[in-house]
Design a protein around this motif. Structure first.
Motif, mmCIF file in Angstrom:
data_model
loop_
_atom_site.group_PDB
_atom_site.id
_atom_site.type_symbol
_atom_site.label_atom_id
_atom_site.label_comp_id
_atom_site.label_asym_id
_atom_site.label_seq_id
_atom_site.Cartn_x
_atom_site.Cartn_y
_atom_site.Cartn_z
ATOM 1 N N GLY A 164 9.237 0.814 7.599
ATOM 2 C CA GLY A 164 10.266 1.629 6.512
ATOM 3 C C GLY A 164 10.258 3.006 5.415
ATOM 4 N N GLY A 165 10.442 2.451 4.906
ATOM 5 C CA GLY A 165 10.786 3.801 4.021
ATOM 6 C C GLY A 165 10.507 3.392 2.059
ATOM 7 N N PHE A 166 10.069 4.396 1.907
ATOM 8 C CA PHE A 166 9.535 4.586 0.416
ATOM 9 C C PHE A 166 9.645 5.525 -0.362
ATOM 10 C CE2 PHE A 166 6.441 1.982 3.701
ATOM 11 C CZ PHE A 166 6.720 0.991 2.819
ATOM 12 N N ARG A 167 10.502 5.422 -1.389
ATOM 13 C CA ARG A 167 11.093 6.321 -1.870
ATOM 14 C C ARG A 167 11.456 5.913 -3.517
ATOM 15 N NH1 ARG A 167 14.221 8.480 1.445
ATOM 16 N NH2 ARG A 167 16.786 8.248 0.043
ATOM 17 N N ILE A 168 10.749 6.502 -4.575
ATOM 18 C CA ILE A 168 11.666 6.071 -5.506
ATOM 19 C C ILE A 168 11.852 7.819 -6.117
ATOM 20 C CG2 ILE A 168 10.514 5.664 -8.208
ATOM 21 C CD1 ILE A 168 8.090 4.254 -6.332
ATOM 22 N N ASP A 169 12.800 8.064 -6.648
ATOM 23 C CA ASP A 169 13.500 9.100 -6.712
ATOM 24 C C ASP A 169 13.943 8.865 -8.582
ATOM 25 O OD1 ASP A 169 15.135 11.207 -7.293
ATOM 26 O OD2 ASP A 169 16.402 11.124 -6.331
ATOM 27 N N ASP A 170 13.271 9.968 -9.472
ATOM 28 C CA ASP A 170 13.727 10.116 -11.152
ATOM 29 C C ASP A 170 14.754 11.355 -11.171
ATOM 30 O OD1 ASP A 170 13.161 7.478 -12.761
ATOM 31 O OD2 ASP A 170 11.296 8.281 -11.610
ATOM 32 N N LYS A 201 0.383 -1.185 0.332
ATOM 33 C CA LYS A 201 0.208 0.297 -0.430
ATOM 34 C C LYS A 201 0.746 1.293 0.084
ATOM 35 C CE LYS A 201 -3.644 2.455 2.466
ATOM 36 N NZ LYS A 201 -4.823 2.471 4.035
ATOM 37 N N ALA A 202 2.044 1.683 0.834
ATOM 38 C CA ALA A 202 3.061 2.814 0.850
ATOM 39 C C ALA A 202 3.995 2.979 -0.366
ATOM 40 C CB ALA A 202 3.862 2.224 2.097
ATOM 41 N N TYR A 203 3.723 1.208 -1.276
ATOM 42 C CA TYR A 203 4.357 1.415 -2.070
ATOM 43 C C TYR A 203 3.881 2.280 -3.322
ATOM 44 C CZ TYR A 203 7.698 1.315 -5.679
ATOM 45 O OH TYR A 203 8.112 1.067 -7.199
ATOM 46 N N ASP A 204 2.463 1.197 -3.383
ATOM 47 C CA ASP A 204 1.986 2.109 -4.587
ATOM 48 C C ASP A 204 1.357 3.475 -4.188
ATOM 49 O OD1 ASP A 204 1.626 -0.251 -5.567
ATOM 50 O OD2 ASP A 204 -0.509 -1.261 -4.968
ATOM 51 N N ALA A 205 1.441 4.312 -3.368
ATOM 52 C CA ALA A 205 0.535 5.274 -2.183
ATOM 53 C C ALA A 205 2.665 6.684 -3.239
ATOM 54 C CB ALA A 205 0.396 6.016 -1.589
#
Length: 397
Positions: free
Chosen positions: A365-371, A279-283
């Protein structure tokens, strides 16, 4: 591929001259390492608080610089490979010298004053990126000299990238995508996170030697795993920390190629993630994609932040945000503007930003995606590592 050419210097010099013409300035002076590189293409090898430096770009006439003696051969080598945009460099000594007593670091303000006088700038109006103590004391020696802090104006010269800069950033991004795949194959339960990072960095430098021989790659990157990843920069006690089955993993790859930086960050899962992790990753992914889509010409800078935050809040994680969505990219990892979340200025084509919204759930944990994204009528994403859930769930054994 190579170091930036004089075409980039011509582009930057035109922006500098326009600023000097507009504000009736006689010269620009730079004392910060990043600004010195911006004006000279020289990758400074000293800390400026310890060994002050100066680069001057006159309104008319050739640029010149004053460097510490430690940089003597480095500067010469850079010149021999045709990297430099400035031919004249003077050097001062930081050790006792019988032959050069007037060129000691203890006499730095006088050395600068003499140099400015020699160049006809003793009574000039000079904009500076910063005004540290040693430079401020020059005005005591040259009372008719005006040193004018113009940090904001000078930062604006760095916002829109020259096409050559974008080429370098694309190449760095390609290497980062390769590195993320390398990490993806190497992450497994029981592995020390610091050992993993060291091993991956060694392989990245080997790959860079094939792609960019004779050039300059710097690498920064690290892995955050499990509950420790709920702190965006780690918990401050990573030594001995191992990846475990069930951990979410925030992986950070930040190459700096010939003076230009990009970011590429992904979240992986070691084994099948639980419902809370999914759920957190999808957000976080929805926020990342919304931020990218907002990086369009004419939108306010803050639109990137607003788009990502709206997705995170809609998913119920508004209280788990711990930083702005991103920042400018360029000579430094964190480039201007630094007030992305509050900046109303319209975005311009050729600006480069990180799009890195994060969700940080304590204990989970953390859920971060960086482009890394180039602003345009259609945003250009430089980093292409997979982000779909199937690609980022890794075997637990």
């Amino acid at each position: 591929m190579a170091f930036l050419s004089t075409a980039v210097w011509d582009y930057r010099r035109a922006g500098m001259k326009a600023l000097m013409d507009r504000d009736d300035l006689d010269a620009l002076a730079f004392v910060s390492a990043d600004f010195v590189q911006f004006a000279t293409n020289f990758n400074l090898d000293v800390q400026t608080w310890e060994r002050p430096v100066l680069a001057v770009v006159p309104r008319s006439g050739d640029p010149f610089c004053l460097l510490n003696e430690l940089s003597t051969h480095h500067f010469r080598m850079a010149g021999e490979r045709d990297q430099l945009w400035v031919e004249e460099a003077q050097f001062y000594d930081e050790h006792h010298s019988r032959s050069n007593a007037n060129r000691l670091v203890t006499n730095w303000p006088q050395i600068v004053a003499d140099l400015l006088r020699e160049k006809g700038l003793a009574e000039a109006r000079v904009a500076v990126d910063a005004l540290p103590g040693p430079l401020a004391r020059v005005s005591e020696i040259l009372p008719s000299l005006e040193l004018l802090p113009r940090t904001t104006d000078l930062r604006e010269l760095r916002l829109v990238k020259h096409p050559e800069e974008l080429v370098l950033m694309r190449k760095a991004a390609e290497l980062s995508d390769w590195a993320q795949e390398l990490y993806r194959d190497a992450i497994r339960p029981g592995r020390l996170v610091q050992e993993l990072d060291a091993a991956m960095h060694a392989k990245i430098f080997e790959e860079a030697a094939q792609r960019f021989p004779g050039e300059h790659l710097e690498m920064r990157g690290y892995t955050l795993t499990g509950p420790a990843s709920a702190s965006p920069h780690g918990n401050g006690a990573l030594t001995g920390l191992r990846i475990e089955e069930g951990h979410g993993i925030v992986n950070i790859v930040i190459p700096r190629l010939n003076g230009l930086v990009i970011e590429n960050e992904r979240t992986f899962f070691c084994g099948t993630p639980n419902d809370a992790q999914v759920k957190a990753y999808d957000a976080a992914l929805a926020a990342n994609e919304a931020a990218i889509a907002a990086a369009r010409v004419g939108n306010p800078v803050r639109a990137i932040e607003d788009a990502a935050r709206s997705e995170i809040e809609a998913a119920g994680y508004g209280s788990e945000i711990r930083h702005r969505t991103g920042h400018g990219m360029g000579l430094m990892g964190h480039e201007y503007p630094e007030d992305m979340a509050f900046n109303e200025r319209p975005l311009m084509a050729g600006e480069v930003y990180s799009a890195e919204p994060g969700i940080y759930v304590y204990g989970l944990g953390g859920f971060r995606i960086d482009d890394t994204v180039v602003v345009g009528e259609t945003p250009e994403v430089l980093t292409h590592s997979p982000k779909d859930l199937d690609s980022i769930v890794l075997p637990a054994a």
